[in-house]
Motif scaffolding. Sequence first.
Motif, PDB file in Angstrom:
ATOM      1  N   UNK A 157       0.841  -1.284   0.049  1.00 44.34           N
ATOM      2  CA  UNK A 157      -0.023  -0.022  -0.140  1.00 44.34           C
ATOM      3  C   UNK A 157       0.897   1.208  -0.089  1.00 44.34           C
ATOM      4  N   UNK A 158       0.394   2.330  -0.346  1.00 45.45           N
ATOM      5  CA  UNK A 158       0.940   3.695  -0.283  1.00 45.45           C
ATOM      6  C   UNK A 158       1.433   3.897   1.075  1.00 45.45           C
ATOM      7  N   UNK A 159       2.544   4.410   1.369  1.00 41.62           N
ATOM      8  CA  UNK A 159       3.183   4.522   2.370  1.00 41.62           C
ATOM      9  C   UNK A 159       4.314   3.552   3.100  1.00 41.62           C
ATOM     10  N   UNK A 160       3.934   2.357   2.521  1.00 47.44           N
ATOM     11  CA  UNK A 160       4.896   1.306   3.217  1.00 47.44           C
ATOM     12  C   UNK A 160       6.399   1.633   2.922  1.00 47.44           C
ATOM     13  N   UNK A 161       7.187   1.160   3.696  1.00 45.00           N
ATOM     14  CA  UNK A 161       8.550   1.652   3.724  1.00 45.00           C
ATOM     15  C   UNK A 161       9.383   0.596   2.772  1.00 45.00           C
ATOM     16  N   UNK A 162      10.107   1.218   1.903  1.00 38.90           N
ATOM     17  CA  UNK A 162      11.135   0.353   1.187  1.00 38.90           C
ATOM     18  C   UNK A 162      12.453   0.592   1.523  1.00 38.90           C
ATOM     19  N   UNK A 163      13.182  -0.789   1.697  1.00 35.92           N
ATOM     20  CA  UNK A 163      14.598  -0.757   2.410  1.00 35.92           C
ATOM     21  C   UNK A 163      15.653  -1.404   1.269  1.00 35.92           C
ATOM     22  N   UNK A 164      16.711  -1.318   1.428  1.00 31.51           N
ATOM     23  CA  UNK A 164      17.662  -1.899   0.647  1.00 31.51           C
ATOM     24  C   UNK A 164      17.675  -3.308   1.046  1.00 31.51           C
ATOM     25  N   UNK A 165      17.507  -4.166  -0.235  1.00 28.81           N
ATOM     26  CA  UNK A 165      17.502  -5.558  -0.186  1.00 28.81           C
ATOM     27  C   UNK A 165      18.863  -6.412   0.367  1.00 28.81           C
ATOM     28  N   UNK A 166      18.612  -7.659   0.621  1.00 32.36           N
ATOM     29  CA  UNK A 166      19.664  -8.445   0.916  1.00 32.36           C
ATOM     30  C   UNK A 166      20.377  -8.742  -0.396  1.00 32.36           C
ATOM     31  N   UNK A 167      19.805  -8.973  -1.326  1.00 32.31           N
ATOM     32  CA  UNK A 167      20.628  -9.439  -2.530  1.00 32.31           C
ATOM     33  C   UNK A 167      21.045  -8.193  -3.345  1.00 32.31           C
ATOM     34  N   UNK A 168      20.957  -7.061  -2.936  1.00 32.13           N
ATOM     35  CA  UNK A 168      21.771  -5.739  -3.600  1.00 32.13           C
ATOM     36  C   UNK A 168      23.252  -6.171  -3.701  1.00 32.13           C
ATOM     37  N   UNK A 169      23.773  -5.902  -4.891  1.00 32.37           N
ATOM     38  CA  UNK A 169      25.063  -6.038  -4.977  1.00 32.37           C
ATOM     39  C   UNK A 169      26.157  -4.959  -4.399  1.00 32.37           C
ATOM     40  N   UNK A 170      25.672  -3.820  -4.226  1.00 41.44           N
ATOM     41  CA  UNK A 170      26.429  -2.839  -3.414  1.00 41.44           C
ATOM     42  C   UNK A 170      25.954  -2.306  -2.235  1.00 41.44           C
ATOM     43  N   UNK A 171      24.699  -2.374  -2.033  1.00 42.30           N
ATOM     44  CA  UNK A 171      24.222  -1.677  -0.920  1.00 42.30           C
ATOM     45  C   UNK A 171      23.864  -2.721   0.403  1.00 42.30           C
ATOM     46  N   UNK A 172      24.355  -2.261   1.589  1.00 39.23           N
ATOM     47  CA  UNK A 172      24.046  -3.025   2.724  1.00 39.23           C
ATOM     48  C   UNK A 172      22.655  -3.207   2.927  1.00 39.23           C
ATOM     49  N   UNK A 173      22.135  -4.136   3.681  1.00 42.91           N
ATOM     50  CA  UNK A 173      20.718  -4.495   3.740  1.00 42.91           C
ATOM     51  C   UNK A 173      19.999  -3.568   4.813  1.00 42.91           C
ATOM     52  N   UNK A 174      18.625  -3.293   4.729  1.00 47.56           N
ATOM     53  CA  UNK A 174      18.122  -2.784   5.704  1.00 47.56           C
ATOM     54  C   UNK A 174      18.083  -1.290   5.775  1.00 47.56           C
ATOM     55  N   UNK A 175      18.803  -0.518   4.901  1.00 46.47           N
ATOM     56  CA  UNK A 175      18.754   0.848   5.050  1.00 46.47           C
ATOM     57  C   UNK A 175      17.424   1.535   4.243  1.00 46.47           C
ATOM     58  N   UNK A 176      16.632   2.194   5.111  1.00 39.76           N
ATOM     59  CA  UNK A 176      15.733   2.983   4.393  1.00 39.76           C
ATOM     60  C   UNK A 176      15.715   3.623   3.212  1.00 39.76           C
ATOM     61  N   UNK A 177      15.164   3.595   2.001  1.00 32.32           N
ATOM     62  CA  UNK A 177      15.252   4.135   0.947  1.00 32.32           C
ATOM     63  C   UNK A 177      14.226   5.386   0.893  1.00 32.32           C
TER      64      UNK A 177
END
Length: 289
Positions: free
Chosen positions: A220-240
Amino acid sequence: MRKKTKMIIDPKYILIAISVICAILIVVSFKFQDKIEPVRSIVGGVVTPMQKGINTIGVKISDKLEYVNSVKKLTKENKKLKDKLAETNAENKLLQQDKYELENFRKLYSLDEQYAKYPKVAARVISGEPDNWYNEFIIDKGTDDGLAKNMNVMAGDGLVGRIVDANKSYSRVRSIVDDSSEVSGSFLKTSDKCIVSGNLSMMKEGKIQISGLDRDAKVKDGYEVVTSQISSVYLPGILIGYAKNIKKDSTNITQSGYLVPATDFSSLDMVLVITKVKNSKDLEEILGK
Protein backbone atom coordinates in the motif's frame (compact mmCIF):
# COMPACT_ATOMS: atom_id res chain seq x y z
CA MET A 1 72.72 115.18 11.23
CA ARG A 2 70.82 114.64 14.45
CA LYS A 3 68.86 111.52 15.01
CA LYS A 4 65.19 111.95 15.94
CA THR A 5 64.42 110.65 19.35
CA LYS A 6 61.17 108.82 19.80
CA MET A 7 59.12 109.83 22.81
CA ILE A 8 57.97 106.92 24.92
CA ILE A 9 55.00 107.56 27.25
CA ASP A 10 54.95 105.69 30.48
CA PRO A 11 51.86 103.32 30.55
CA LYS A 12 51.00 104.47 34.07
CA TYR A 13 50.35 108.00 32.81
CA ILE A 14 47.99 106.66 30.16
CA LEU A 15 46.11 104.73 32.83
CA ILE A 16 45.88 107.83 35.05
CA ALA A 17 44.55 109.86 32.10
CA ILE A 18 41.84 107.31 31.27
CA SER A 19 40.80 107.12 34.91
CA VAL A 20 40.52 110.92 35.09
CA ILE A 21 38.41 111.06 31.91
CA CYS A 22 36.08 108.37 33.28
CA ALA A 23 35.71 110.25 36.54
CA ILE A 24 34.91 113.49 34.68
CA LEU A 25 32.33 111.70 32.54
CA ILE A 26 30.68 110.26 35.63
CA VAL A 27 30.50 113.64 37.31
CA VAL A 28 29.19 115.33 34.17
CA SER A 29 26.64 112.56 33.77
CA PHE A 30 25.21 113.13 37.24
CA LYS A 31 25.48 116.93 37.20
CA PHE A 32 24.01 117.49 33.75
CA GLN A 33 21.63 114.53 33.74
CA ASP A 34 18.65 116.59 32.51
CA LYS A 35 20.62 118.20 29.70
CA ILE A 36 22.10 115.03 28.31
CA GLU A 37 18.79 113.11 28.47
CA PRO A 38 17.86 114.08 24.85
CA VAL A 39 21.25 112.86 23.69
CA ARG A 40 20.77 109.67 25.66
CA SER A 41 17.32 109.17 24.07
CA ILE A 42 18.71 109.72 20.58
CA VAL A 43 21.59 107.34 21.23
CA GLY A 44 19.17 104.87 22.82
CA GLY A 45 16.83 105.13 19.81
CA VAL A 46 19.71 104.31 17.50
CA VAL A 47 21.42 101.71 19.63
CA THR A 48 18.31 99.82 20.84
CA PRO A 49 17.15 98.65 17.37
CA MET A 50 20.72 97.73 16.56
CA GLN A 51 20.94 95.86 19.82
CA LYS A 52 17.67 94.01 19.07
CA GLY A 53 18.93 93.14 15.62
CA ILE A 54 22.22 91.94 17.01
CA ASN A 55 20.35 89.91 19.65
CA THR A 56 18.08 88.41 16.98
CA ILE A 57 21.05 87.50 14.82
CA GLY A 58 22.82 86.14 17.87
CA VAL A 59 19.81 83.99 18.77
CA LYS A 60 19.55 82.69 15.19
CA ILE A 61 23.24 81.92 15.09
CA SER A 62 22.98 80.21 18.48
CA ASP A 63 19.98 78.18 17.27
CA LYS A 64 21.81 77.27 14.09
CA LEU A 65 24.89 76.18 16.02
CA GLU A 66 22.69 74.18 18.39
CA TYR A 67 20.95 72.56 15.37
CA VAL A 68 24.30 71.73 13.75
CA ASN A 69 25.56 70.25 17.03
CA SER A 70 22.32 68.26 17.37
CA VAL A 71 22.66 66.95 13.81
CA LYS A 72 26.27 65.98 14.44
CA LYS A 73 25.26 64.27 17.67
CA LEU A 74 22.36 62.45 15.99
CA THR A 75 24.57 61.45 13.06
CA LYS A 76 27.14 60.03 15.44
CA GLU A 77 24.44 58.18 17.42
CA ASN A 78 22.89 56.93 14.18
CA LYS A 79 26.25 55.54 13.06
CA LYS A 80 26.67 53.81 16.41
CA LEU A 81 23.18 52.30 16.09
CA LYS A 82 23.89 51.14 12.52
CA ASP A 83 27.18 49.58 13.63
CA LYS A 84 25.40 47.90 16.53
CA LEU A 85 22.63 46.68 14.22
CA ALA A 86 25.18 45.28 11.76
CA GLU A 87 26.96 43.56 14.65
CA THR A 88 23.66 42.15 15.93
CA ASN A 89 22.71 40.91 12.44
CA ALA A 90 26.09 39.22 12.11
CA GLU A 91 25.63 37.58 15.51
CA ASN A 92 22.11 36.45 14.52
CA LYS A 93 23.46 34.90 11.32
CA LEU A 94 26.11 33.06 13.31
CA LEU A 95 23.47 31.87 15.76
CA GLN A 96 21.25 30.70 12.89
CA GLN A 97 24.21 28.93 11.32
CA ASP A 98 25.07 27.31 14.65
CA LYS A 99 21.43 26.27 15.06
CA TYR A 100 21.44 24.81 11.54
CA GLU A 101 24.70 22.97 12.26
CA LEU A 102 23.32 21.64 15.54
CA GLU A 103 20.16 20.42 13.81
CA ASN A 104 22.27 18.63 11.19
CA PHE A 105 24.37 17.00 13.91
CA ARG A 106 21.20 15.91 15.71
CA LYS A 107 19.86 14.31 12.54
CA LEU A 108 23.17 12.56 11.89
CA TYR A 109 23.30 11.36 15.49
CA SER A 110 19.76 10.01 15.22
CA LEU A 111 20.65 8.27 11.95
CA ASP A 112 23.82 6.89 13.48
CA GLU A 113 21.83 5.47 16.39
CA GLN A 114 19.29 3.94 14.01
CA TYR A 115 22.00 2.05 12.12
CA ALA A 116 24.33 1.46 15.06
CA LYS A 117 25.51 -1.90 13.73
CA TYR A 118 27.33 -0.21 10.84
CA PRO A 119 30.62 1.71 11.38
CA LYS A 120 30.34 5.23 10.00
CA VAL A 121 32.25 8.44 9.26
CA ALA A 122 30.62 11.88 9.02
CA ALA A 123 31.48 14.04 6.00
CA ARG A 124 30.48 17.41 4.61
CA VAL A 125 29.23 18.04 1.08
CA ILE A 126 31.64 20.50 -0.53
CA SER A 127 30.31 20.67 -4.10
CA GLY A 128 27.46 19.38 -6.23
CA GLU A 129 26.05 19.34 -9.72
CA PRO A 130 24.85 22.69 -11.15
CA ASP A 131 21.21 21.54 -11.22
CA ASN A 132 18.84 21.66 -8.25
CA TRP A 133 19.37 18.05 -7.15
CA TYR A 134 22.36 16.35 -5.58
CA ASN A 135 22.47 13.48 -8.05
CA GLU A 136 26.29 13.58 -7.88
CA PHE A 137 28.38 15.51 -5.36
CA ILE A 138 31.76 15.69 -3.63
CA ILE A 139 32.39 15.10 0.09
CA ASP A 140 35.43 16.23 2.11
CA LYS A 141 36.61 12.74 3.14
CA GLY A 142 38.63 10.23 1.14
CA THR A 143 40.97 7.26 1.34
CA ASP A 144 43.06 8.97 4.05
CA ASP A 145 39.89 8.80 6.20
CA GLY A 146 39.29 5.13 5.42
CA LEU A 147 36.74 5.65 2.62
CA ALA A 148 36.56 3.49 -0.50
CA LYS A 149 34.51 2.95 -3.64
CA ASN A 150 30.99 1.51 -3.19
CA MET A 151 30.70 2.54 0.45
CA ASN A 152 27.07 3.45 1.22
CA VAL A 153 26.17 7.05 2.03
CA MET A 154 23.26 8.16 4.22
CA ALA A 155 21.61 11.43 5.30
CA GLY A 156 18.27 12.67 6.55
CA ASP A 157 16.28 9.52 7.36
CA GLY A 158 17.93 7.05 5.03
CA LEU A 159 19.92 6.16 1.94
CA VAL A 160 21.59 8.78 -0.23
CA GLY A 161 23.74 6.70 -2.58
CA ARG A 162 27.25 5.28 -2.81
CA ILE A 163 30.81 6.41 -3.37
CA VAL A 164 31.81 5.95 -7.00
CA ASP A 165 35.30 7.44 -6.78
CA ALA A 166 37.53 7.83 -3.70
CA ASN A 167 40.64 10.04 -3.65
CA LYS A 168 43.03 10.85 -0.80
CA SER A 169 41.13 13.83 0.63
CA TYR A 170 37.74 13.71 -1.09
CA SER A 171 35.22 11.32 -2.67
CA ARG A 172 32.54 11.52 -5.36
CA VAL A 173 29.08 10.22 -4.49
CA ARG A 174 26.33 9.17 -6.91
CA SER A 175 22.90 9.40 -5.34
CA ILE A 176 19.90 7.12 -5.86
CA VAL A 177 18.03 9.89 -7.73
CA ASP A 178 20.59 9.93 -10.57
CA ASP A 179 19.20 8.64 -13.87
CA SER A 180 21.85 5.90 -14.00
CA SER A 181 21.17 4.65 -10.48
CA GLU A 182 19.32 1.42 -9.60
CA VAL A 183 18.85 -0.05 -6.13
CA SER A 184 17.50 -3.48 -5.28
CA GLY A 185 14.80 -2.78 -2.71
CA SER A 186 12.49 -4.71 -0.42
CA PHE A 187 9.19 -3.76 1.21
CA LEU A 188 9.89 -3.85 4.92
CA LYS A 189 6.39 -5.04 5.87
CA THR A 190 5.89 -7.73 3.21
CA SER A 191 9.48 -8.56 2.07
CA ASP A 192 8.38 -8.14 -1.57
CA LYS A 193 11.30 -7.27 -3.83
CA CYS A 194 11.43 -4.33 -6.24
CA ILE A 195 13.81 -2.12 -8.21
CA VAL A 196 14.19 1.56 -7.28
CA SER A 197 15.38 3.61 -10.27
CA GLY A 198 16.63 7.19 -10.24
CA ASN A 199 14.75 9.75 -12.31
CA LEU A 200 15.78 13.41 -12.10
CA SER A 201 12.76 14.63 -14.08
CA MET A 202 10.44 13.03 -11.49
CA MET A 203 12.38 14.58 -8.59
CA LYS A 204 10.67 17.88 -9.36
CA GLU A 205 7.57 16.16 -7.97
CA GLY A 206 9.59 14.65 -5.11
CA LYS A 207 9.55 11.04 -6.31
CA ILE A 208 11.46 8.38 -8.27
CA GLN A 209 10.43 5.04 -9.80
CA ILE A 210 9.59 1.61 -8.38
CA SER A 211 9.27 -1.34 -10.74
CA GLY A 212 9.55 -5.14 -10.89
CA LEU A 213 7.13 -5.72 -8.02
CA ASP A 214 5.25 -9.03 -8.15
CA ARG A 215 1.67 -8.68 -9.40
CA ASP A 216 0.30 -10.39 -6.28
CA ALA A 217 2.26 -8.29 -3.81
CA LYS A 218 -0.05 -6.77 -1.18
CA VAL A 219 1.53 -3.38 -0.72
CA LYS A 220 0.00 0.00 0.00
CA ASP A 221 0.96 3.65 -0.27
CA GLY A 222 3.27 4.70 2.54
CA TYR A 223 4.89 1.29 2.98
CA GLU A 224 8.62 1.53 3.72
CA VAL A 225 11.10 0.32 1.12
CA VAL A 226 14.60 -0.62 2.34
CA THR A 227 17.73 -1.91 0.65
CA SER A 228 17.46 -5.60 -0.18
CA GLN A 229 19.68 -8.43 1.03
CA ILE A 230 20.45 -9.33 -2.60
CA SER A 231 21.74 -5.87 -3.57
CA SER A 232 25.23 -6.11 -5.01
CA VAL A 233 26.58 -2.89 -3.47
CA TYR A 234 24.09 -1.71 -0.85
CA LEU A 235 24.06 -3.10 2.68
CA PRO A 236 20.67 -4.50 3.74
CA GLY A 237 17.97 -2.74 5.74
CA ILE A 238 18.73 0.92 4.92
CA LEU A 239 15.55 2.96 4.41
CA ILE A 240 15.20 4.18 0.81
CA GLY A 241 11.76 5.77 0.94
CA TYR A 242 7.99 5.30 0.91
CA ALA A 243 5.81 3.67 -1.76
CA LYS A 244 3.28 5.73 -3.68
CA ASN A 245 0.68 4.97 -6.39
CA ILE A 246 1.57 1.28 -6.81
CA LYS A 247 -0.46 -0.23 -9.68
CA LYS A 248 -0.38 -3.25 -11.96
CA ASP A 249 1.47 -2.78 -15.22
CA SER A 250 -0.22 -3.08 -18.61
CA THR A 251 1.28 -6.58 -18.96
CA ASN A 252 -0.52 -7.60 -15.76
CA ILE A 253 2.64 -9.48 -14.72
CA THR A 254 4.26 -6.95 -12.40
CA GLN A 255 3.38 -3.81 -10.47
CA SER A 256 5.11 -0.45 -10.53
CA GLY A 257 4.73 3.03 -9.10
CA TYR A 258 6.71 5.70 -7.34
CA LEU A 259 8.86 6.10 -4.28
CA VAL A 260 9.18 9.24 -2.13
CA PRO A 261 12.85 9.29 -0.96
CA ALA A 262 13.54 9.39 2.78
CA THR A 263 16.23 12.02 2.14
CA ASP A 264 15.81 15.58 0.87
CA PHE A 265 18.04 15.68 -2.22
CA SER A 266 17.63 19.42 -2.75
CA SER A 267 19.63 20.50 0.31
CA LEU A 268 22.31 18.01 1.33
CA ASP A 269 24.94 19.40 3.67
CA MET A 270 26.31 16.63 5.88
CA VAL A 271 26.26 12.86 5.33
CA LEU A 272 27.25 9.62 7.03
CA VAL A 273 29.42 7.14 5.14
CA ILE A 274 29.23 3.49 6.20
CA THR A 275 32.85 2.36 6.23
CA LYS A 276 32.02 -1.20 5.24
CA VAL A 277 31.89 -2.39 1.64
CA LYS A 278 29.49 -5.14 0.61
CA ASN A 279 31.47 -7.48 -1.62
CA SER A 280 30.67 -10.56 -3.67
CA LYS A 281 31.51 -12.91 -0.77
CA ASP A 282 28.84 -11.25 1.38
CA LEU A 283 26.32 -11.73 -1.41
CA GLU A 284 27.28 -15.39 -1.88
CA GLU A 285 26.77 -16.01 1.85
CA ILE A 286 23.31 -14.39 1.68
CA LEU A 287 22.33 -16.45 -1.36
CA GLY A 288 23.75 -19.61 0.19
CA LYS A 289 26.33 -20.24 -2.50
